[in-house]
Enzyme design. Sequence first.
Site, mmCIF file in Angstrom:
data_model
loop_
_atom_site.group_PDB
_atom_site.id
_atom_site.type_symbol
_atom_site.label_atom_id
_atom_site.label_comp_id
_atom_site.label_asym_id
_atom_site.label_seq_id
_atom_site.Cartn_x
_atom_site.Cartn_y
_atom_site.Cartn_z
ATOM 1 N N ASP A 161 -8.744 -10.180 0.734
ATOM 2 C CA ASP A 161 -8.351 -10.830 -0.565
ATOM 3 C C ASP A 161 -9.066 -11.953 -0.796
ATOM 4 O O ASP A 161 -8.883 -12.890 -1.921
ATOM 5 C CB ASP A 161 -6.886 -10.861 -0.783
ATOM 6 C CG ASP A 161 -6.070 -9.660 -1.102
ATOM 7 O OD1 ASP A 161 -6.852 -8.816 -1.324
ATOM 8 O OD2 ASP A 161 -5.031 -9.918 -1.008
ATOM 9 N N ASP A 211 -2.927 0.512 -1.163
ATOM 10 C CA ASP A 211 -2.862 -0.847 -0.645
ATOM 11 C C ASP A 211 -1.419 -0.801 0.197
ATOM 12 O O ASP A 211 -0.568 0.365 0.255
ATOM 13 C CB ASP A 211 -2.340 -1.686 -1.872
ATOM 14 C CG ASP A 211 -2.479 -3.176 -1.833
ATOM 15 O OD1 ASP A 211 -2.683 -3.670 -0.601
ATOM 16 O OD2 ASP A 211 -2.606 -3.997 -2.727
HETATM 17 C C1 DGJ Z 1 -3.188 -6.921 -2.642
HETATM 18 C C2 DGJ Z 1 -4.629 -6.628 -2.618
HETATM 19 O O1 DGJ Z 1 -5.395 -6.841 -1.622
HETATM 20 C C3 DGJ Z 1 -5.126 -6.936 -3.724
HETATM 21 O O2 DGJ Z 1 -6.479 -6.530 -3.879
HETATM 22 C C4 DGJ Z 1 -4.475 -6.242 -5.152
HETATM 23 O O3 DGJ Z 1 -4.501 -5.070 -5.106
HETATM 24 C C5 DGJ Z 1 -2.882 -6.865 -5.172
HETATM 25 N N1 DGJ Z 1 -2.498 -6.479 -3.576
HETATM 26 C C6 DGJ Z 1 -2.158 -5.999 -5.767
HETATM 27 O O4 DGJ Z 1 -0.762 -6.318 -6.189
#
Ligand code: DGJ
Length: 754
Positions: free
Chosen positions: A524, A464
């Site tokens: 997301d 990430d």
């Molecule tokens: C952002 C990501 O896009 C999410 O899927 C998740 O992993 C969160 N970060 C975790 O902090």
Amino acid sequence: MIQIKDNVFLLKNSNISYMFRATGSGNLEHLHFGAPVDIDDVDAFAVRYGAGWGSTGGPEGEEFPMYLPLEWSSLGRGDYRESPLEIDREIPAAFKYSFCRKFDHTVSMDCSLPQAHGDAETLEIVMSSPSKLSLHLFYTIFDTAITRRVVLHNETGRSINVEKIMSSMMDIQGDYEITTYNGAWIAEMQPYRAPVGMSGIVNESTTGFSSALHNPGFILNEPGATETDGVVMGFNLIYSGNHYSRIQKSNEGLVRIVQGISPVSFDWILGNGEKFETPEAVMVWSGTGFGGMSLAMHRFVNENIIPGYWKGRQRPVLYNDWEGCMFNFNESKLISLAKKAKELGCELFVLDDGWFGDRNSDKAGLGDYDVNRKKLPGGLSGLQAKLSGLGLDFGLWFEPEAVNPDSKLYRAHPDWAIQAEDGVTVLGRNELLLDLSRPEVRDYIVNNVSRCIEEGKVSYVKWDMNRHSTALGASAHRYILGLYDVLKRVFGPRPEVLLESCSSGGNRFDLGMLCFSPQIWASDNTDAIERCRIQYQLSYLYPLSTIGAHVSAAPHSQTLRDTPLSTRGNISFFGLLGYEFDLDDLTPVEKDEIKNQILFYKQYRDIFQFGDFRRLKAPEGISMQVSDGDVHIVGLFHELVHAAPGYERIYPRGLKRETVYNVLSRKQLLNAAKFGGLLRFVLPVKLKPDGPLVRAAGKQYRMKDAERECDATGAALMSGMTLNARFMGTGYDPGMRMQGDFSSNIYVITAEGT
Ligand code: DGJ
């Protein structure tokens, strides 16, 4: 194939040709990018000035660069259009063709930038200047695409400041529209289409990364081009940092396309004897519309971008704990989820954020790698052993590029974090970026991530990155080179570890990351209906095998939309299926439904992930198809329904006209509770719509949604197969499609005898 004759250069495969020539005065004249042609066709493409335009200017005895379709343009030679190179003004940088070389393979770069790989031929064109700067233009032809990049060599005897250097430039003729993909966090891939005119259009990112604001990929089409007809070209850049493309038409109808690293704060000091390598630009051409362009891009990405081990290799169905637990979990909760995930058919359990340091919210702990023993008393290996006992692989989340000021790492090495030049700490999601241009920072990341992967026998990593930064300034490119170095060192020795990259969702959905991570978390925004649009738009440039798309809870946490489980599954099939909500909340019928979804996806996984993809005509919604040989799967997705709906059809493509096919709808069930008070019209007993009996029935039973079977020739089906009537409030019939808002259906079309 690459042919060279009398200073004419032709790159050609069965779908495309790219042709240019060195003119008598050493300019590179672009001749053709399009359908396959022969090298002797040069006469058809070369421009003729006649007596020339009024305001011409250029070196004596040469063509007027202003009016020549060029492959590269030099500043100060009379070409007033966009220049692909800008360096110190006192260094003359007028480049003339010098010589060429041919290779029957790709030519590797010396820096850590990723490159397309696989069967290919490469042409290197060397252009020199009196100041002893030389440009090496690399053209590589693959089965489906052409890539271009540039290397600048400095032998001037002094350092020079490179303010701008593009990966490719070309001038093509014709009228075009451009589509760029713009957006934001949870709103990725919003298409913007506009005619290419004399004012030009810039597609640029300056967040330090490729960004959800402006994806580096874009499309040019001839006006009127459709999914199946017309000229459409796709462009992209194998790069994850700041990018820049500009497309502008000249008065003479020459459309200049430049692609490369954004020049904003670029300023690269190139020492004497050094060279600068640009990222590779990608282009595909299709004479069969947007669909043909997408197929070419998909094949190129699957064949020539994705790391070798994962080429054509099926991706697992995964469960991710993030949306179900966030930071709030312990081992027994994870194991309870894992047991259910296994029962449902998942193959991989992914532990997301929150497993290390003081990471109980997004305010602390990032940068540390010590396992939180309160949450995981047995550490990573203890959890992995239990998952393995259940028959699940273990996946783990990292965010290695950033640090929380509230972390052991930051307290020990505050100088490792990138700060704004005025010293004011500017946080994004409570984070700062680590300075990946520093070798000790890279070593720290490589050692810690590698150790955790080994300790937890991790087979999947979610990488990430949630901090975007304009503070990177001139070192933005060094950061990206550092990132690629880290990825090479962690995953190079572990090719079988599946990497899914993520950046607050789709903030770094680019070909650079795909060279390391076979898949990317699309958004997301996991609301199925919203993400369907994102997946649909991604499909123009990226294959389904790269698009992470999970089923999430309903009502959805961002939109409060209550999308049926069937639709949430159907949409995720057109991506990489995963589940991401608290499975402990599932009712028995929901469990059955998910089991069926996963069984169905596994049966057709190869086709969903690697089949030929098509966007279909769908007057009332979105329709997509994946195909492999004799099996074609069509998805039809709706948003809001209307009263008194008309008949509806699906329009599959790519079927054999004479072959007889069987069409079968995927079995779907409806929650009886959805019908509320209407139930009293169809059931013999009187029930209160929101009473306990209806609610209990909703947990245990489902009603059949219209099942449909039909046998017909490919010719008939392709002209449109009429679907069962939709529910319209005039009564219930088990054959009708009980479609409310956000409904969908999947049809499997199989050639008889298969
Ligand atoms: C952002 C990501 O896009 C999410 O899927 C998740 O992993 C969160 N970060 C975790 O902090």
